[in-house]
Design a protein around this motif. Structure first.
Motif, PDB file in Angstrom:
ATOM      1  N   PHE A 105       3.492  -2.011   9.128  1.00  0.00           N
ATOM      2  CA  PHE A 105       3.388  -0.925   8.226  1.00  0.00           C
ATOM      3  C   PHE A 105       3.659  -1.069   6.767  1.00  0.00           C
ATOM      4  CE2 PHE A 105       5.738   2.824   6.224  1.00  0.00           C
ATOM      5  CZ  PHE A 105       4.665   3.788   6.005  1.00  0.00           C
ATOM      6  N   ILE A 106       4.657  -2.067   6.524  1.00  0.00           N
ATOM      7  CA  ILE A 106       4.667  -2.512   5.063  1.00  0.00           C
ATOM      8  C   ILE A 106       3.654  -3.361   4.682  1.00  0.00           C
ATOM      9  CG2 ILE A 106       6.438  -3.927   3.529  1.00  0.00           C
ATOM     10  CD1 ILE A 106       8.604  -3.123   5.554  1.00  0.00           C
ATOM     11  N   ALA A 107       3.072  -4.129   5.638  1.00  0.00           N
ATOM     12  CA  ALA A 107       1.882  -5.067   5.020  1.00  0.00           C
ATOM     13  C   ALA A 107       0.921  -4.367   4.733  1.00  0.00           C
ATOM     14  CB  ALA A 107       1.551  -5.926   5.984  1.00  0.00           C
ATOM     15  N   LYS A 108       0.615  -3.145   5.447  1.00  0.00           N
ATOM     16  CA  LYS A 108      -0.373  -2.197   5.264  1.00  0.00           C
ATOM     17  C   LYS A 108      -0.248  -1.424   3.661  1.00  0.00           C
ATOM     18  CE  LYS A 108      -4.278  -0.018   6.599  1.00  0.00           C
ATOM     19  NZ  LYS A 108      -5.597  -0.700   7.070  1.00  0.00           N
ATOM     20  N   LEU A 109       0.638  -1.035   3.510  1.00  0.00           N
ATOM     21  CA  LEU A 109       0.934  -0.480   2.398  1.00  0.00           C
ATOM     22  C   LEU A 109       0.833  -1.613   1.178  1.00  0.00           C
ATOM     23  CD1 LEU A 109       4.281   1.372   2.745  1.00  0.00           C
ATOM     24  CD2 LEU A 109       2.324   2.431   2.799  1.00  0.00           C
ATOM     25  N   GLN A 110       1.229  -2.731   1.239  1.00  0.00           N
ATOM     26  CA  GLN A 110       0.925  -3.507   0.315  1.00  0.00           C
ATOM     27  C   GLN A 110      -0.325  -4.374   0.278  1.00  0.00           C
ATOM     28  OE1 GLN A 110       4.059  -6.364   1.407  1.00  0.00           O
ATOM     29  NE2 GLN A 110       5.747  -5.180   0.556  1.00  0.00           N
ATOM     30  N   GLU A 111      -1.435  -3.918   1.276  1.00  0.00           N
ATOM     31  CA  GLU A 111      -2.472  -4.622   1.611  1.00  0.00           C
ATOM     32  C   GLU A 111      -3.577  -5.080   0.347  1.00  0.00           C
ATOM     33  OE1 GLU A 111      -5.005  -4.434   5.597  1.00  0.00           O
ATOM     34  OE2 GLU A 111      -5.486  -2.764   4.108  1.00  0.00           O
ATOM     35  N   GLU A 112      -3.526  -3.950  -0.621  1.00  0.00           N
ATOM     36  CA  GLU A 112      -4.656  -4.144  -1.821  1.00  0.00           C
ATOM     37  C   GLU A 112      -3.786  -3.966  -3.118  1.00  0.00           C
ATOM     38  OE1 GLU A 112      -7.834  -1.717  -1.355  1.00  0.00           O
ATOM     39  OE2 GLU A 112      -8.439  -2.357   0.582  1.00  0.00           O
ATOM     40  N   LEU A 113      -2.517  -4.355  -3.136  1.00  0.00           N
ATOM     41  CA  LEU A 113      -1.707  -4.460  -4.319  1.00  0.00           C
ATOM     42  C   LEU A 113      -1.076  -5.777  -4.895  1.00  0.00           C
ATOM     43  CD1 LEU A 113       0.903  -1.408  -2.936  1.00  0.00           C
ATOM     44  CD2 LEU A 113      -1.361  -1.122  -4.354  1.00  0.00           C
ATOM     45  N   GLU A 114      -1.087  -5.778  -5.881  1.00  0.00           N
ATOM     46  CA  GLU A 114      -0.328  -6.983  -6.516  1.00  0.00           C
ATOM     47  C   GLU A 114       1.127  -6.551  -7.213  1.00  0.00           C
ATOM     48  OE1 GLU A 114      -1.332 -10.161  -6.914  1.00  0.00           O
ATOM     49  OE2 GLU A 114      -3.174  -9.908  -5.863  1.00  0.00           O
ATOM     50  N   ILE A 115       1.820  -7.188  -6.533  1.00  0.00           N
ATOM     51  CA  ILE A 115       3.440  -6.603  -6.752  1.00  0.00           C
ATOM     52  C   ILE A 115       4.168  -7.557  -7.512  1.00  0.00           C
ATOM     53  CG2 ILE A 115       5.615  -5.421  -6.011  1.00  0.00           C
ATOM     54  CD1 ILE A 115       3.929  -4.421  -3.833  1.00  0.00           C
ATOM     55  N   PRO A 116       4.282  -7.695  -8.839  1.00  0.00           N
ATOM     56  CA  PRO A 116       5.094  -8.749  -9.543  1.00  0.00           C
ATOM     57  C   PRO A 116       6.519  -8.635  -9.231  1.00  0.00           C
ATOM     58  CG  PRO A 116       4.461  -7.129 -11.161  1.00  0.00           C
ATOM     59  CD  PRO A 116       3.745  -6.668  -9.754  1.00  0.00           C
TER      60      PRO A 116
END
Length: 453
Positions: free
Chosen positions: A288-299
């Motif tokens: 679930f967490i990986a899906k939320l971050q799938e297309e995000l660049e989070i510095p």
């Protein structure tokens, strides 16, 4: 109050706050009252000295200094809230201008530089579907658990043969540097192949019988000469092998409440199935967490990362300054993931408008206290005393947001919907968080470290 924001980095901002005189005046009044409570002026009772007399006696600078100490933290918090900035560390505060007298029209001005959580635009949860693995229990899993139980009832018996992997040797050790003994131990029980002592010890012991000895070169891992090479003399006093009981009904009766081995196996299989479902819930959380971050660049904030890496290295090596490149790389990878996950869950809790009540926090802390065998009231008081209540509130918010988010999406395994309600609960009831253990350990360890200091 005028607030200007300058982005220094994706995760660092500089706020310049200018405070109007009428907004600063209440802090000056409060400072005068506080000083008056302590002032000892003939003819006046403490707390009843006129403000003008206080200013004449102690000077405006002293009053303004007290007012600034109270005003800046509060106004900084208001500025963060107004600009929707989520700090991840303590700020660097720099007071630039302060009025020099009660008639001075100079405005209070200060600068706050702080690392912040970046803006995270999470995907919509409506219609989100996440595939996870189906839990299964194999015969090998049951046999492995049964073998582990069998080993708990094993006994050590002396053998008249050379030591081999899996045997237990009673040994004497003597470490020498330049022909001088620097460390020695006698009567140490060691399992060959466990790798729990000196590098090279397993190879040196294998093939030795009781009464035999040898010498090998090794690196000392503790004491005054830690990290130095030494000649290690090892003598074998005895060799014992583990003797395991037969897998039969008699063993089942001795090791459990069951009468037959088949009943014991069936119970082990049931427990393994329950454990597999628990692992599936954990897998679902990670997916679930990986899906939320799938297309995000989070510095990640550089300063926060550096501080956390240092703490991680302390748990990996006695001297973080001597950490290897591999250890540093591993710590950095772990910290970056931890920070990104935390920031993602914080953003999720905000998106879902998660509310954290006092009861939520106290129940969370009480559960931690219970896990660590502490008195809940004392533990909660210690958390408050050490200024860690905010961290607990944040952990609860993340946990509630995670559960609410996972309830809002669909999990499937082999095309079939997975029911995780046993782990996630319903919207209107409490449930055990699938990450409660790690959160509890983090808060409890932090408290333990604070108490130790």
């Amino acid at each position: 109050m005028k607030i200007s924001v300058r982005n220094l980095e994706p995760t660092k901002v500089k706020l310049t706050v200018t405070v109007d005189p009428e907004e600063f005046e209440p802090y000056l009044d409060e400072a005068r009252k506080e000083i008056a409570k302590q002032a000892n002026i003939p003819g006046f009772r403490k707390g009843h000295v006129p403000a003008k007399l206080i200013e004449q006696r102690y000077g405006f600078a002293g009053i303004a200094g007290e007012a600034v100490n109270n005003a800046v933290p509060e106004l900084y918090s208001k500025a963060l809230e107004e600009k929707k900035i989520r700090p991840m560390a303590q700020p660097e505060l720099d007071v630039q201008e302060v009025p020099a007298s009660s008639k001075d029209e100079t405005k209070l001005k200060f600068i706050a530089t702080v690392e912040r959580r970046p803006d995270i635009n999470l995907p919509k949860l409506d219609g989100m579907e996440i595939a996870i693995a189906k839990p299964e229990v194999k015969d090998e899993d049951v046999n492995a658990r049964l073998e582990s139980l069998r080993q708990r009832f094993g006994t050590l018996v002396g053998v008249d043969r050379p030591a081999a992997k899996g045997d237990f040797a009673n040994i004497d050790l003597d470490a020498q540097i330049d022909g001088e003994s620097v460390d020695s131990q006698e009567g140490v029980s060691y399992e060959l192949g466990s790798g729990t002592m000196l590098d090279g010890l397993d190879e040196a012991l294998e093939g030795l019988s009781a009464g035999e000895e040898t010498t090998f070169e090794g690196t000392l891992e503790a004491g005054e000469h830690e990290g130095e090479k030494a000649q290690i003399k090892v003598k074998v006093n005895s060799v014992k092998a583990e003797e395991l009981p037969e897998l039969d009904d008699e063993f089942a009766q001795e090791a459990s409440e069951f009468d037959t081995l088949e009943e014991l196996k069936e119970d082990i299989r049931k427990n393994a199935a329950d454990a597999a479902k628990g692992r599936q819930a954990t897998d679902a959380r990670d997916a679930f967490i990986a899906k939320l971050q799938e297309e995000l660049e989070i510095p990640v904030p550089k300063g926060v990362k550096a501080s956390m890496v240092e703490e991680h290295l302390k748990g990996m090596t006695p001297d973080p300054e001597k950490a290897t490149k591999e250890q540093k790389a591993e710590a950095e990878e772990q910290v970056e993931k931890e920070l990104r996950d935390q920031m993602t869950l914080d953003a999720l809790a905000e998106m879902l408008d998660v509310q954290v009540s006092q009861a939520d926090v106290f129940n969370f802390l009480a559960s931690i206290a219970q896990q660590y065998g502490m008195d809940p009231n004392n533990f909660i008081q210690a958390i408050v005393r050490n200024g860690q209540l905010g961290s607990a509130v944040q952990e609860v918010g993340r946990s509630k947001g995670l559960l609410a988010g996972m309830r809002a999406v669909k999990f499937t395994a082999d095309g079939e919907e997975v029911d995780l309600s046993a782990f996630l609960g319903e919207d209107d009831e409490e449930a055990d968080s699938v990450e409660a253990a790690s959160a509890a350990a983090a808060v409890a360890d932090e408290l333990a470290n604070a108490d130790a200091e």
